[in-house]
Design an enzyme around this catalytic site. Structure first.
Site, mmCIF file in Angstrom:
data_model
loop_
_atom_site.group_PDB
_atom_site.id
_atom_site.type_symbol
_atom_site.label_atom_id
_atom_site.label_comp_id
_atom_site.label_asym_id
_atom_site.label_seq_id
_atom_site.Cartn_x
_atom_site.Cartn_y
_atom_site.Cartn_z
ATOM 1 N N TYR A 180 0.843 -1.192 0.000
ATOM 2 C CA TYR A 180 0.000 0.000 0.000
ATOM 3 C C TYR A 180 0.883 1.248 0.000
ATOM 4 O O TYR A 180 1.772 1.395 0.829
ATOM 5 C CB TYR A 180 -0.920 0.013 1.221
ATOM 6 C CG TYR A 180 -1.849 -1.168 1.259
ATOM 7 C CD1 TYR A 180 -2.694 -1.457 0.183
ATOM 8 C CD2 TYR A 180 -1.897 -2.016 2.362
ATOM 9 C CE1 TYR A 180 -3.544 -2.543 0.204
ATOM 10 C CE2 TYR A 180 -2.756 -3.105 2.397
ATOM 11 C CZ TYR A 180 -3.574 -3.359 1.317
ATOM 12 O OH TYR A 180 -4.419 -4.442 1.347
ATOM 13 N N HIS A 222 -6.036 2.511 -0.607
ATOM 14 C CA HIS A 222 -5.881 2.519 0.854
ATOM 15 C C HIS A 222 -5.770 3.948 1.390
ATOM 16 O O HIS A 222 -5.012 4.230 2.315
ATOM 17 C CB HIS A 222 -4.657 1.695 1.262
ATOM 18 C CG HIS A 222 -4.926 0.788 2.433
ATOM 19 N ND1 HIS A 222 -4.751 1.181 3.721
ATOM 20 C CD2 HIS A 222 -5.366 -0.494 2.494
ATOM 21 C CE1 HIS A 222 -5.039 0.186 4.543
ATOM 22 N NE2 HIS A 222 -5.434 -0.840 3.818
ATOM 23 N N GLU A 260 -13.714 -10.483 -1.131
ATOM 24 C CA GLU A 260 -12.303 -10.560 -0.789
ATOM 25 C C GLU A 260 -12.049 -11.843 0.015
ATOM 26 O O GLU A 260 -12.788 -12.172 0.923
ATOM 27 C CB GLU A 260 -11.909 -9.334 0.040
ATOM 28 C CG GLU A 260 -10.441 -9.290 0.406
ATOM 29 C CD GLU A 260 -10.078 -8.024 1.184
ATOM 30 O OE1 GLU A 260 -8.875 -7.778 1.364
ATOM 31 O OE2 GLU A 260 -10.996 -7.296 1.605
#
Length: 412
Positions: free
Chosen positions: A166, A216, A343
């Protein structure tokens, strides 16, 4: 039938997160909740947050005693009672997770009473299996591509691609002297590299695989808008968490500028946060974490609300969600007309031993068993071998100390 016992126990099971190209040793730190009725039925609830000792205190000290003697099948009444007991005027946080664990356990009991899987109680199967996405990362473009191809070989149809984690490649950051510890990232370099990433992956693997990406919340709003626009040629299935909850007004600007589908919601904790985005059709997928918003009961209502506005579900399902939480996600997925994608993290063999009945991934689809309730159990003797560490302490996490190259803090 009455509730006679509600107990919460911190749990800390070793967790080997098996992503392609990654074998990260971690722990599943959670709070295991049992709700028992006077005729011996037990419902299982387990949240996905690491402050398991705090949640246990809330369940054992406040929430559990508040519902002793109640009818376990009276979901609406119990949920509303606990909501106003634990979260007056929408104060959420850890209390929402405590409420969610009890709510999930009550749905498990209701399924056992009816001798039906929870998905049947929620309306029945709208599909045979739930399509999932998994996470492919890498330190180089070639490594990301290699990991994407490995997932494709396993039959995955949806893959989330990141380059260097991220916020991008931290090895390229030049921090100032005496810079404080933190998770450093370069917003501008990250945005440029993300476009390069999808140009490479799309050209390498073609158009028959769905690609996703998670920002993110690592960009300033205008940079997030620009990234969304620049990613249009690569036809992402969705761009995840491009903006923080504090910047949701920018979704209107993003919608005007870009046709890249947007997924949002894992940081939401209160209906008033997501309602304007749904009403104004500013997002395409709702990404809430069901234990953060209070369990299956509010999540199913949210799914119905989204359906009316053409928005699909993509519930949050990271590695720190327990198999019970993943099972709850799946039962909602299977019973929701507007399901989008789920997910999935890939449980270790040990996790499957501790939690018999964990949903199974075959090819690109996740399957539930047809047992009553959530179809999942817990081997308490095996789980007892993994007591929580550092109990009664909220543990700091490095990723929550995101920093820009100059050492300035960034909201995670």
């Amino acid at each position: 039938m009455k509730i006679v016992r509600v107990t919460a126990t911190p749990l800390n099971v070793p967790l080997h997160i098996k992503l392609v190209g990654v074998d990260r040793k971690s722990t599943l730190s959670s709070c295991y909740v049992e709700v028992e009725t006077d005729d011996g039925l037990i419902g299982h609830g387990l949240s996905g947050i690491t402050e398991e000792d705090v949640i246990a205190q809330i369940v054992n000290g406040v929430a559990g005693p508040a519902i002793i003697g109640d009818d376990p099948l009276a979901h609406e009444r119990i949920w509303d009672k606990l909501y106003w007991t634990l979260m007056p005027r929408g104060q959420t946080g850890y209390a929402a997770h405590a409420l969610a664990e009890i709510d999930i356990a009550l749905w498990d009991i209701k399924g056992k009473v009816a001798n039906m899987p929870v998905y049947d109680l929620l309306g029945g199967k709208a599909r045979a299996g739930a399509a999932v996405y998994r996470h492919a990362d890498g330190k180089s473009l070639s490594e990301v591509e290699e990991n994407v191809r490995k997932y494709m070989e396993q039959g995955l149809l949806y893959i989330r691609c990141q380059w260097g984690g991220y916020g991008g490649r931290i090895d390229q950051i030049k921090a100032p002297e005496n810079a404080p510890e933190g998770a450093y990232f370069d917003p501008h370099g990250y945005a440029r590299n993300t476009v390069k990433l999808f140009d490479h992956i799309r050209n390498a693997v073609g158009d028959d695989i769905e690609l996703l990406h998670d920002v993110h919340e690592r960009l300033a709003p205008i940079e997030a808008v620009r990234l969304s626009k620049n990613l249009e040629p690569y036809r992402l299935f969705f761009l995840e968490d491009a903006l923080s909850p504090e910047a949701v007004d920018w979704f209107a600007v993003m919608r005007q500028q870009s046709a890249t589908p947007i997924a949002m919601g894992e940081l939401f904790t209160h209906p008033q946060e997501w309602l304007p985005l749904i009403q104004n059709r500013l997002i395409d997928f709702i990404r809430c974490h069901i234990s953060t918003i209070g369990g299956i009961t509010p999540a199913k209502k949210l799914a119905h609300l989204c359906e009316a506005f053409g928005i699909r579900t993509a519930w949050h399902g990271p590695g720190d969600v327990s198999p019970v939480g993943h099972a709850a996600n799946l039962h909602i997925d299977l019973s929701s007309y507007n399901f989008g994608v789920q997910e999935w993290w890939g449980p270790s063999d040990l996790i499957k031993e501790v939690f018999p009945g964990t949903p199974e991934l075959r090819g690109g689809y996740l399957y539930a068993n047809d047992k009553p309730g959530l179809g999942i159990d817990i081997d308490e003797k095996l789980a007892a071998q993994y007591p929580p560490d550092n109990a009664n302490a909220i543990r700091p996490k490095l990723w929550t100390t995101a920093r820009t190259p100059d050492g300035g803090s960034w909201r995670p």
